[in-house]
Design an enzyme around this catalytic site. Structure first.
Site: not given
Length: 798
Positions: A392, A395, A468
């Site tokens: 997670d 990015e 999300d």
């Protein structure tokens, strides 16, 4: 993920300023203007002298005054609030225009919370490909979110084409569909010209950095495009079967007792599941590859209890590493120079969950190899062979960074600026993680790795999800075109958090999301730390029953799903696909995004409106026959039908001419179901023909690849004979599993006898088959067959 309200002081002091996030669109808009119109800015700053050579324009800087002008325009450095972006290599951008003649339908370039069919853009509204941590992302928005795949498909009834723009820097895509005049060849005198109006879509690609590296894929069919794209980026990895089961997750299951109680709850309520997940709170102070010593005192024992029930554990491992000289992972990476550097050559530091953090440079092969070694059992204390991984925040997410990500002038291995490789960062972490899990098993077992950030080729290393999302009906609705877009961009193993990550879904929404997720590739329930507990049995007996049925339908369907993933792995066919892929000449399918095909046999229409009592379902194909999957009712008149719905289920239809393999019952997890018998659901087309396939292997290892230990079977119904034959002679695999039942839909009259015979066997005499016939639904049911799935056999219907 959003920072928790109660977080350790290091993060609390540096918590994300939401006002900074509001500036995100402004920053994006500012950069877009400069990138989308480079000619304007370059002309003002650079165009003192222009030399033409070989049809190219060379722009030359010839005096200091121009340098000052460039600085004024931000071409050498830019300020974003308190952030300064130094462009050490000077200003750059590249772009190219394409005109797609005859095309008005274009798709792809995920990830955006947008429609399946790409829309026309304007100067301040281009599709942006720039991986960002966007908590509760907007919908119907072209802003970049967690992943980027610079692959666009154009489709018209007689051709599909593709453009793959291989660039990992920030990229903007402008689209303009318009009508143009086209000259038509004519036998009339030469002074008379015929014209007609045809559509044309112009696509403008613009990237901040890099080179022009573009591939034009000529099709001509959608499936040709998928194969051509896979030749460039790879096919979907074949997942272990357990990962196609149901996953239960939240931020966070509190401790070992909580995990044990949730696991027991599934058994108590007779709901199958395969994997329970642990979020960041399971670690020691957000130090990955560790365990909280109070909450998870004996992680091996916890995993042993799960293993006895044939279930798995997934833990989160993010790319940021807590700055702590006493933390072994940090000290080793620091010593070896494995972190991304800032522009001054020091380790880049940003704020994330642990507080001050450094970021591993996954673009460096040496770092990836070292990182893969961290998954070895001797290194990752407390891990076992049932532990798998969730990447997670990759990015990468940097709290309080510009747009909550790493500065563009940070420096990677080989002196590459971060701006050049930004969209590849998460791709490389997932690659290293997958390699680590394979290495851990000495090359024997397939990994499972879920990543939030992705790029072209991520399909080779595992699964992705849409990030999300919010517990609202609009997010359930938008999840379908988002998953379809990701799927046709090569990443079949994708899903959305069931129920919505943020907020508390009402029971009806949760039920509808489970029903949709059961017919999508990756199936996980997930919730925020501030959301109420939402295990499937917490919403009353009636809702529990319906959710149980949805999950059990998923497990019944696993043989079909696993076979689809084998095709995705070998032939690059998307598991979940838009209707137009299967019906490329049917123009009414080109914009459909509220229903989809699961493989070539099942059409799924999730219920995405609150309190719906009917849905409009398009059953495409003028010559197609469709069957209600549950009631077996035959529909001979395709088109748009108004279908009544209740909360019990969603509309699913089987296409005539297909064979769908199912399990006759379900177990507590996939591993309990290995030897459960099969049912074959045969749906006849208008010519009383059907064909389908089944793939099976040991469900977890690479033996299918290295030693060809697999079975690939083909089932055919033709001229009242239903047969099983080998689809791939290379594969050999022994199984005790049998075909127990066959349902044939669309049989117009009751047979007088049914016999079965084994082919090539000495005792292959015909034997009578027990059957029943339902005249109301025209369904023939063959029972107690007990035909080994690996054998060749024929069933004769008279």
């Amino acid at each position: 993920m959003e920072p928790a309200k109660e977080e350790e002081s290091s993060v609390q002091d540096e918590a994300v300023d939401k006002s900074n996030f509001k500036n995100c669109n402004h920053i994006a808009f500012y950069r877009r203007q400069k990138l989308l119109h480079p000619g304007k800015f370059l002309y003002q700053a650079l165009l003192d002298s222009v030399t033409l050579c070989n049809d190219s324009v060379k722009l030359q800087i010839i005096n200091e005054k121009n340098k000052e002008n460039q600085e004024d325009l931000g071409l050498w450095q830019e300020e974003f609030g308190s952030f300064l972006d130094i462009k050490a290599n000077g200003p750059s951008s590249i772009g190219l225009d394409f005109s797609l003649h005859g095309c008005e339908h274009v798709y792809g370039i995920p990830e955006h919370a947008e429609t399946l069919l790409l829309k026309n853009t304007s100067d301040n509204d281009a599709y942006r490909l720039f991986n960002l941590d966007v908590y509760g992302h907007k919908i119907q928005d072209k802003m970049g979110i967690y992943g980027s795949v610079p692959f666009l498909l154009a489709h018209k009834p007689n051709r599909t084409a593709g453009i793959f723009w291989l660039n990992s820097s920030e990229t903007l895509v402008e689209i303009n569909t318009k009508a143009v005049m086209e000259h038509v060849p004519s036998r009339s005198p030469p002074d008379i010209t015929k014209q007609r109006v045809v559509p044309q879509t112009d696509v403008h690609w613009m990237s901040e950095s890099g080179i022009i590296d573009v591939f034009l894929l000529m099709g001509p069919t959608p499936f040709d495009i998928f194969k051509q794209y896979a030749q460039l980026t790879g096919t979907q990895a074949l997942p272990p079967l357990f990962s196609l089961g149901y996953h239960q997750c939240r931020w966070n299951y509190e401790d070992e007792q909580d995990v044990k109680a949730v696991d027991a709850g599934f058994d108590e309520h007779d709901i199958p599941y395969d994997v329970i997940w642990l979020d960041i709170e399971h670690t020691e102070g957000k130090r990955y590859f560790t365990w909280d010593k109070k909450k998870f005192q004996n992680p091996k024992r916890m995993q042993e209890l799960l293993k006895r029930k044939k279930r798995k554990l997934v833990v989160i491992i993010d790319p940021h590493i807590k700055v702590d000289p006493m933390y072994t992972l940090y000290s080793q990476a620091k010593k070896n120079g494995y972190f991304v550097k800032d522009r001054k050559g020091q380790d880049f530091e940003g704020i994330c969950w642990p507080g001050s953090s450094s970021y591993l440079d996954f673009t460096n092969p040496e770092v990836r190899e070292w990182y893969a070694d961290q998954f070895a059992f001797k290194s990752y204390k407390g891990s076992t062979d049932i532990l798998f991984v969730w990447n997670d925040m990759n990015e990468p997410s940097v709290f309080k960074g510009a747009e909550l990500t790493m500065q563009r002038d940070a420096v990677h291995h080989g002196n590459w600026e971060h701006r050049e490789v930004h969209n590849l960062y998460g791709f490389y972490q997932q690659m290293a993680t997958a390699e680590g899990l394979i290495k851990r098993s000495r090359g024997q077992n397939r990994p499972f790795v879920l990543t939030r950030s992705f790029f072209a080729g991520s399909q080779k290393y595992g699964a992705v999800w849409t990030g999300d999302n919010v517990a609202e009906w609009s997010y359930l609705k938008i999840s379908i075109p988002m998953l379809l877009t990701i799927s046709i961009a090569g990443i079949s193993f994708c899903g959305a958090d069931v129920g919505g990550f943020i907020g508390d879904p009402e029971p009806e929404l949760l039920v509808r999301w489970y029903q949709a997720g059961a017919y999508q590739p990756f199936f996980r329930g997930h919730a925020n730390i501030e959301s109420k507990r939402r295990e499937p049995w917490l919403f009353g007996d009636e809702n529990t029953r319906i959710i149980r049925e949805a999950i059990r339908e998923r497990y019944t369907l696993l043989p079909y799903l696993y076979s689809l993933f084998y095709r995705a792995h070998t032939t690059a066919e998307p598991v979940m696909r838009p209707l137009w892929v299967e019906f490329p000449k049917e123009q009414e399918t080109f914009g459909v995004e509220d229903e989809y095909m699961l493989g070539n046999a099942l059409l799924v229409h999730p219920v995405i409106e609150q309190e719906a009592t009917t849905v409009n379902v398009l059953l495409p194909g003028s010559d197609e026959v469709w069957y209600d999957l549950r009631r077996f009712r035959r529909l001979d008149y395709p088109g748009t039908l108004k279908i009544p719905v209740t909360l019990e289920s969603i509309p699913v239809f089987q296409r005539g001419g297909s064979v769908v393999p199912l399990k006759t019952t379900v177990g507590r997890s996939t591993e309990w179901m290995t030897d459960i018998s099969y049912e074959l659901r045969v749906a006849l087309d208008s010519k009383d023909f059907a064909v389908g396939e089944l793939y099976l292997d040991d469900e977890h290892s690479f033996q299918y690849l290295h030693k060809k230990q697999f079975l690939h079977r083909k089932f055919t119904f033709h001229k009242n004979v239903f047969s099983s034959s080998c689809a791939d002679e290379i594969g050999q695999y022994h199984t005790k599993c049998v075909v127990e039942r066959v349902l044939i839909l669309g049989v117009q009259k009751q047979p007088t006898s049914v016999t079965a015979s084994l082919q090539g066997k000495r005792d292959g005499k015909d034997k009578e088959v027990v059957f029943t016939y339902d005249a109301k639904t025209s369904t023939l049911t063959l029972e107690k067959l007990l035909l080994n799935v690996g054998d060749d056999w024929k069933i004769h219907i008279k």
